[in-house]
Structures are given as structure tokens and as C-alpha cells.
Design a protein around this motif. Structure first.
Motif, PDB file in Angstrom:
ATOM      1  N   SER A 257       1.014  -0.833   0.124  1.00 51.73           N
ATOM      2  CA  SER A 257      -0.161  -0.145   0.269  1.00 51.73           C
ATOM      3  C   SER A 257       0.897   1.256   0.214  1.00 51.73           C
ATOM      4  O   SER A 257       0.285   2.485  -0.271  1.00 51.73           O
ATOM      5  CB  SER A 257      -0.810  -0.197   1.268  1.00 51.73           C
ATOM      6  OG  SER A 257      -1.421  -1.474   1.233  1.00 51.73           O
ATOM      7  N   ALA A 258       1.947   1.425   0.695  1.00 57.86           N
ATOM      8  CA  ALA A 258       2.655   2.563   0.691  1.00 57.86           C
ATOM      9  C   ALA A 258       3.577   2.728  -0.667  1.00 57.86           C
ATOM     10  O   ALA A 258       3.820   4.114  -1.042  1.00 57.86           O
ATOM     11  CB  ALA A 258       3.684   1.900   1.464  1.00 57.86           C
ATOM     12  N   THR A 259       3.695   1.665  -1.110  1.00 58.94           N
ATOM     13  CA  THR A 259       3.919   1.609  -2.679  1.00 58.94           C
ATOM     14  C   THR A 259       2.752   2.480  -4.032  1.00 58.94           C
ATOM     15  O   THR A 259       3.347   3.259  -3.989  1.00 58.94           O
ATOM     16  CB  THR A 259       4.654   0.526  -3.549  1.00 58.94           C
ATOM     17  OG1 THR A 259       5.639  -0.315  -2.775  1.00 58.94           O
ATOM     18  CG2 THR A 259       5.282   1.090  -4.472  1.00 58.94           C
ATOM     19  N   ALA A 260       2.294   1.989  -3.831  1.00 57.45           N
ATOM     20  CA  ALA A 260       0.819   2.393  -3.921  1.00 57.45           C
ATOM     21  C   ALA A 260       0.651   4.120  -4.016  1.00 57.45           C
ATOM     22  O   ALA A 260       0.905   4.981  -5.036  1.00 57.45           O
ATOM     23  CB  ALA A 260      -0.463   1.398  -4.115  1.00 57.45           C
ATOM     24  N   CYS A 261       1.622   4.439  -3.182  1.00 57.35           N
ATOM     25  CA  CYS A 261       0.444   5.572  -2.549  1.00 57.35           C
ATOM     26  C   CYS A 261       1.734   6.473  -2.730  1.00 57.35           C
ATOM     27  O   CYS A 261       0.669   7.384  -3.375  1.00 57.35           O
ATOM     28  CB  CYS A 261       0.833   5.915  -0.762  1.00 57.35           C
ATOM     29  SG  CYS A 261      -0.704   5.106  -0.384  1.00 57.35           S
ATOM     30  N   ILE A 262       2.661   6.032  -2.651  1.00 55.56           N
ATOM     31  CA  ILE A 262       4.174   7.217  -3.301  1.00 55.56           C
ATOM     32  C   ILE A 262       3.476   7.354  -4.803  1.00 55.56           C
ATOM     33  O   ILE A 262       3.857   8.293  -5.247  1.00 55.56           O
ATOM     34  CB  ILE A 262       5.758   5.882  -3.185  1.00 55.56           C
ATOM     35  CG1 ILE A 262       5.737   6.080  -1.962  1.00 55.56           C
ATOM     36  CG2 ILE A 262       6.608   6.734  -4.390  1.00 55.56           C
ATOM     37  CD1 ILE A 262       6.694   5.610  -1.654  1.00 55.56           C
TER      38      ILE A 262
END
Length: 118
Positions: free
Chosen positions: A72-77
Motif C-alpha cells: 500500500s505504501a508503494t501504491a501511495c507513493i
């Protein structure tokens, strides 16, 4: 200004596509719906990882939660970079694919946490 009311760009029909990476209202609504659904599912999954089936949580549940959080952090970035204009519009389909993958991972994790199918 009468001749400039609609854009035709040399065609007979008006062209309502946004110029230079502008997002239409339809695209913003789709982005909001997909993002909200994914965030809600991630939140439910993270809470389920720590609460179900009983306290204290299983280490495998914590591992699932960490993997989902990192994805999810990757997608948010990527979403942040896309909204800043650093990514081209063609990356929007990649973002949708990543969000779909995270959604499927959350569904699998929730099925495992709640012992569905046993």
C-alpha cells in the motif's frame, strides 16, 4: 468568441478530452471511488490481522499485515507522484493494476484470518 465555444481540432465533432494531463470530473470520481474502496479494505484487513481469530495475534497474520502495508505504501507513493504531475497519464493503468492486486491480497488475507472454507 462565438467561433471558440467548442474545440473541434479539425474534426466535425467537438472534442471534450482534457489537454496536457488535466483530469476530467469522471476520472476524479473513479479515482476517488477506487481509492476509497481500497483504503477501506486495507483498514479492515489490518484490523482483522491483529484482532481475529483471537488475541494475541498469530505471527502469520502480522506478516500478512506488514506485506499489505508495504504494498500500500508503494501504491501511495505512485499516486502522490501521479497527482503531482511527475508521472505520465499512462501510469494510471499501472496504479489501477496495483490497487487491484492489493485488493485481491486483502481478500485472500481476510479469508485466511476468518477461517473461511475450513
Amino acid at each position: 468568441m462565438e467561433g471558440f465555444s467548442t474545440r473541434t481540432y479539425g474534426t466535425s465533432a467537438p472534442d471534450h478530452r482534457p489537454l496536457f494531463g488535466e483530469t476530467s470530473a469522471r476520472d476524479r470520481i473513479i479515482n476517488l471511488i477506487v481509492g476509497s474502496f481500497t483504503c477501506l479494505l486495507i483498514l479492515v484487513t489490518l484490523i482483522s490481522a491483529f484482532v481475529f481469530p483471537h488475541l494475541p495475534p498469530k505471527p502469520l497474520n502480522i506478516f500478512f499485515a506488514v506485506c499489505i502495508f508495504l504494498s500500500s505504501a508503494t501504491a501511495c507513493i505512485l499516486i502522490y507522484w501521479y497527482r503531482q504531475g511527475d508521472l505520465e497519464p499512462k501510469f494510471r493503468s499501472l496504479i489501477y493494476y496495483i490497487l487491484f492486486s492489493i485488493t485481491m491480497l486483502c481478500v485472500c488475507a481476510n479469508l485466511y484470518f476468518h477461517d473461511v472454507g475450513r
